[in-house]
Motif scaffolding. Structure first.
Motif, PDB file in Angstrom:
ATOM      1  N   LEU A   1      37.618  34.258  21.313  1.00 50.30           N
ATOM      2  CA  LEU A   1      37.963  32.853  21.096  1.00 50.30           C
ATOM      3  C   LEU A   1      36.757  31.983  20.779  1.00 50.30           C
ATOM      4  CD1 LEU A   1      40.716  32.456  23.809  1.00 50.30           C
ATOM      5  CD2 LEU A   1      41.024  32.204  21.331  1.00 50.30           C
ATOM      6  N   THR A   2      35.547  32.474  21.013  1.00 48.44           N
ATOM      7  CA  THR A   2      34.350  31.696  20.686  1.00 48.44           C
ATOM      8  C   THR A   2      33.998  31.784  19.203  1.00 48.44           C
ATOM      9  OG1 THR A   2      32.746  33.470  21.136  1.00 48.44           O
ATOM     10  CG2 THR A   2      33.383  32.055  23.012  1.00 48.44           C
ATOM     11  N   HIS A   3      34.615  32.702  18.481  1.00 55.27           N
ATOM     12  CA  HIS A   3      34.344  32.859  17.051  1.00 55.27           C
ATOM     13  C   HIS A   3      35.011  31.740  16.257  1.00 55.27           C
ATOM     14  CE1 HIS A   3      32.465  36.919  16.920  1.00 55.27           C
ATOM     15  NE2 HIS A   3      32.960  36.927  18.124  1.00 55.27           N
TER      16      HIS A   3
ATOM     17  N   ILE B   1      46.846  33.081  18.462  1.00 56.59           N
ATOM     18  CA  ILE B   1      45.785  32.350  19.167  1.00 56.59           C
ATOM     19  C   ILE B   1      46.268  31.949  20.564  1.00 56.59           C
ATOM     20  CG2 ILE B   1      44.380  30.243  19.191  1.00 56.59           C
ATOM     21  CD1 ILE B   1      43.364  32.185  17.117  1.00 56.59           C
ATOM     22  N   GLU B   2      47.517  31.505  20.668  1.00 57.47           N
ATOM     23  CA  GLU B   2      48.092  31.152  21.968  1.00 57.47           C
ATOM     24  C   GLU B   2      48.089  32.358  22.901  1.00 57.47           C
ATOM     25  OE1 GLU B   2      52.009  29.380  21.940  1.00 57.47           O
ATOM     26  OE2 GLU B   2      51.410  27.988  20.344  1.00 57.47           O
TER      27      GLU B   2
ATOM     28  N   MET C   1      45.591  35.455  27.416  1.00 57.73           N
ATOM     29  CA  MET C   1      44.830  36.605  27.921  1.00 57.73           C
ATOM     30  C   MET C   1      43.519  36.133  28.552  1.00 57.73           C
ATOM     31  SD  MET C   1      45.135  39.372  24.849  1.00 57.73           S
ATOM     32  CE  MET C   1      46.705  39.776  24.121  1.00 57.73           C
ATOM     33  N   ALA C   2      42.865  35.184  27.905  1.00 59.34           N
ATOM     34  CA  ALA C   2      41.590  34.661  28.402  1.00 59.34           C
ATOM     35  C   ALA C   2      41.770  33.880  29.697  1.00 59.34           C
ATOM     36  CB  ALA C   2      40.949  33.773  27.343  1.00 59.34           C
ATOM     37  N   ASP C   3      42.970  33.336  29.899  1.00 60.45           N
ATOM     38  CA  ASP C   3      43.242  32.530  31.089  1.00 60.45           C
ATOM     39  C   ASP C   3      43.840  33.327  32.247  1.00 60.45           C
ATOM     40  OD1 ASP C   3      42.320  30.301  29.735  1.00 60.45           O
ATOM     41  OD2 ASP C   3      44.325  29.648  29.118  1.00 60.45           O
ATOM     42  N   GLU C   4      44.014  34.626  32.076  1.00 62.55           N
ATOM     43  CA  GLU C   4      44.593  35.433  33.146  1.00 62.55           C
ATOM     44  C   GLU C   4      43.768  35.277  34.422  1.00 62.55           C
ATOM     45  OE1 GLU C   4      44.998  39.484  31.843  1.00 62.55           O
ATOM     46  OE2 GLU C   4      46.517  38.964  30.369  1.00 62.55           O
TER      47      GLU C   4
END
Length: 109
Positions: A30-32, A7-8, A13-16
């Motif tokens: 991550l919205t799931h 998850i981290e 990856m989402a914060d790139e």
């Protein structure tokens, strides 16, 4: 990889800073409720069943393709496949990126 570490890594990856298909998909995953279940569900049922992108109208789908077309085309060339429509190309790219993220998270075991 442990669930917490996965998850981290997905969050990183989402914060790139650079926008990419991987960043887009990581944010969506991550919205799931159970983000890591997304991968096994896609493998079992297919991207279109799990990820309801078809709920978006044609204009939004075209915008998605236009935003990521360079990466989408590169994925097609890399895998030596051809699709007839931008929508088909987009679905294919989402499936391939899902596979790549899954491998990076070491979820294939």
């Amino acid at each position: 990889m442990s669930k917490e570490k996965a998850i981290e890594k997905l969050q990183s990856m989402a914060d790139e800073p650079k926008d990419s298909l991987k960043k887009f998909l990581a944010k969506e995953i991550l919205t799931h409720d159970e983000p890591l279940d997304f991968f096994s569900l896609v493998k079992k049922f297919g991207m279109e069943t799990v990820y309801h992108y078809e709920d978006l109208d044609e204009e939004q789908m075209q915008e998605f393709y236009n935003t990521y077309s360079k990466e989408i085309i590169e994925l097609q060339e890399e895998n030596k496949v051809q699709h007839q429509t931008d929508t088909e190309r987009s679905w294919y790219a989402l499936e391939k990126i899902t596979e790549k993220i899954s491998k990076e998270l070491d979820l294939e075991r």
